[in-house]
Design an enzyme around this catalytic site. Sequence first.
Site, PDB file in Angstrom:
ATOM      1  N   ASP A   1       0.874  -1.182   0.000  1.00 26.07           N
ATOM      2  CA  ASP A   1       0.000   0.000   0.000  1.00 26.07           C
ATOM      3  C   ASP A   1       0.908   1.229   0.000  1.00 26.07           C
ATOM      4  O   ASP A   1       2.063   1.142  -0.412  1.00 26.07           O
ATOM      5  CB  ASP A   1      -0.959  -0.065   1.206  1.00 26.07           C
TER       6      ASP A   1
ATOM      7  N   HIS B   1       1.806   1.348  -3.142  1.00 28.29           N
ATOM      8  CA  HIS B   1       1.014   2.392  -3.786  1.00 28.29           C
ATOM      9  C   HIS B   1       1.745   3.726  -3.827  1.00 28.29           C
ATOM     10  O   HIS B   1       1.120   4.779  -3.966  1.00 28.29           O
ATOM     11  CB  HIS B   1      -0.340   2.536  -3.084  1.00 28.29           C
TER      12      HIS B   1
END
Length: 369
Positions: free
Chosen positions: A206, A228
């Site tokens: 993430d 991410h």
Amino acid sequence: MFPSLILGFLVAGIAAVTATSSSSCIGTISSLNDVSSAIKCTTVNINAFTVPAGQTFELQLLDGTTVNVLGEIQFGNVSWAGPLFQVRGNDITFNGNNQRWDGGGPFYWDGRGTGGGMTKPHPMMAISISGTLNDVYVVNSPAHAFSIGNPGPLTVSGVTVDDSQGNYPNSRSGKSSAAEKHTTPTAFDVGGSNLIIKNCTVLNQDDCLAIGRGTNITFTDNYCEGGHGVSIGSISSNVIVSDIEISGNNVVSSAYSFRIKTDTSATNSAVKNVTYIANTATNCTYYGVLVTQSYPSNMGTPGNGVTISDINFSSGTTSLTANSGAYRVAVNCGSGSCIGNWDWSGLEASGGKAGSIINNNVITGFTQY
Ligand SMILES: *[C@@H]1O[C@H](CO)[C@@H](O)[C@H](O)[C@H]1NC(C)=O
Ligand SMILES: *[C@@H]1O[C@H](CO)[C@@H](O)[C@H](O)[C@H]1NC(C)=O
Ligand SMILES: *[C@@H]1O[C@H](CO)[C@@H](O)[C@H](O)[C@H]1NC(C)=O
Ligand SMILES: *[C@@H]1O[C@H](CO)[C@@H](O)[C@H](O)[C@H]1NC(C)=O
Ligand SMILES: *[C@@H]1O[C@H](CO)[C@@H](O)[C@H](O)[C@H]1NC(C)=O
Ligand SMILES: *[C@@H]1O[C@H](CO)[C@@H](O)[C@H](O)[C@H]1NC(C)=O
């Protein structure tokens, strides 16, 4: 007379004890039982030990304390809210010495981040110090790794978050062959000002960095892989993020590389003066650069209760390569809420395909959407 003589000795004795137990001592922690006496010293050495399941290893340090981590810290596994470790204090020198802090991630990971059926202790490392935090080596965080809310200027450097084991399926995730997608949430959750994060390495699934609020934050020379990427947001209501420098970072094989995300419904917030300098991003798998005001949706109907101003990719070329199928750059602004100067002349994007630009006529110097 005799009693007062005794009293005199007693007072002298107490004074002597006070002097030898002054804060210049060295405290040693080899279990949670040692914490309360060790934190009376301004040098605290931490030996290898296991923190019992369901308890926070909590350090409330004296101003100016130096912490030296000398062995591996493990945490008993149990479903609870956490945090696993919490440190507070001013002008702290925290030397992690690259000793491992093992959060026991595979015990918790079900491929659903902080959701799923089990409460996962997070953040693993709650940092509320000013000073420096160096060479802390975290593996297998149950969920979010670091949460940083520094009370004064703080420099974080040489920190590693290695949640790469979360890339693989396990028995809890119910997935047998596909790689996990959302095992560990954000590596660095930031909500403090006057913060530098540099030379850190993050392998996760993430956000590598997520700045939720704060001013004067520099994120420089870091390596982010598999997650991410570098994010500002998500931005909720009544917060300001300003004067941010994102420079010299290397973002590899990540879904997003550089993202600004504001909640669709957020109001009375601002993101201003963000400068991206000389970063590199390769193998972007979804969006290279994404500015969106429709979070959590990427390209949904945007809100305009948050203004985003002065977002520059100007000095020092930031180059990004999108893989086939990924969008190089997309911008989804609300009506009238992306304003100021956005000089993107230093952004070079290649590969992948063009994204959309919605409600933004302030970007200059860039056409390779
Ligand atoms: C917690 O579980 C993980 C995953 O099974 C394991 O690697 C770790 O050693 C466990 N921690 C302790 C303290 O037993
Ligand atoms: C960066 O951090 C790593 C890991 O702690 C360390 O070995 C290295 O010396 C650091 N490099 C610089 C330039 O500070
Ligand atoms: C910005 O943060 C850095 C690092 O903490 C600090 O040294 C510097 O004084 C801050 N600048 C301002 C203008 O507060
Ligand atoms: C913008 O932020 C940078 C730090 O990234 C700071 O040096 C500069 O003074 C800020 N500019 C304005 C106009 O506030
Ligand atoms: C690109 O990134 C994806 C997602 O992280 C990864 O599975 C793939 O192996 C990477 N490809 C290359 C060539 O690095
Ligand atoms: C961004 O670039 C514009 C145009 O060059 C410039 O006016 C502005 O000062 C820059 N902002 C920052 C924060 O560097």
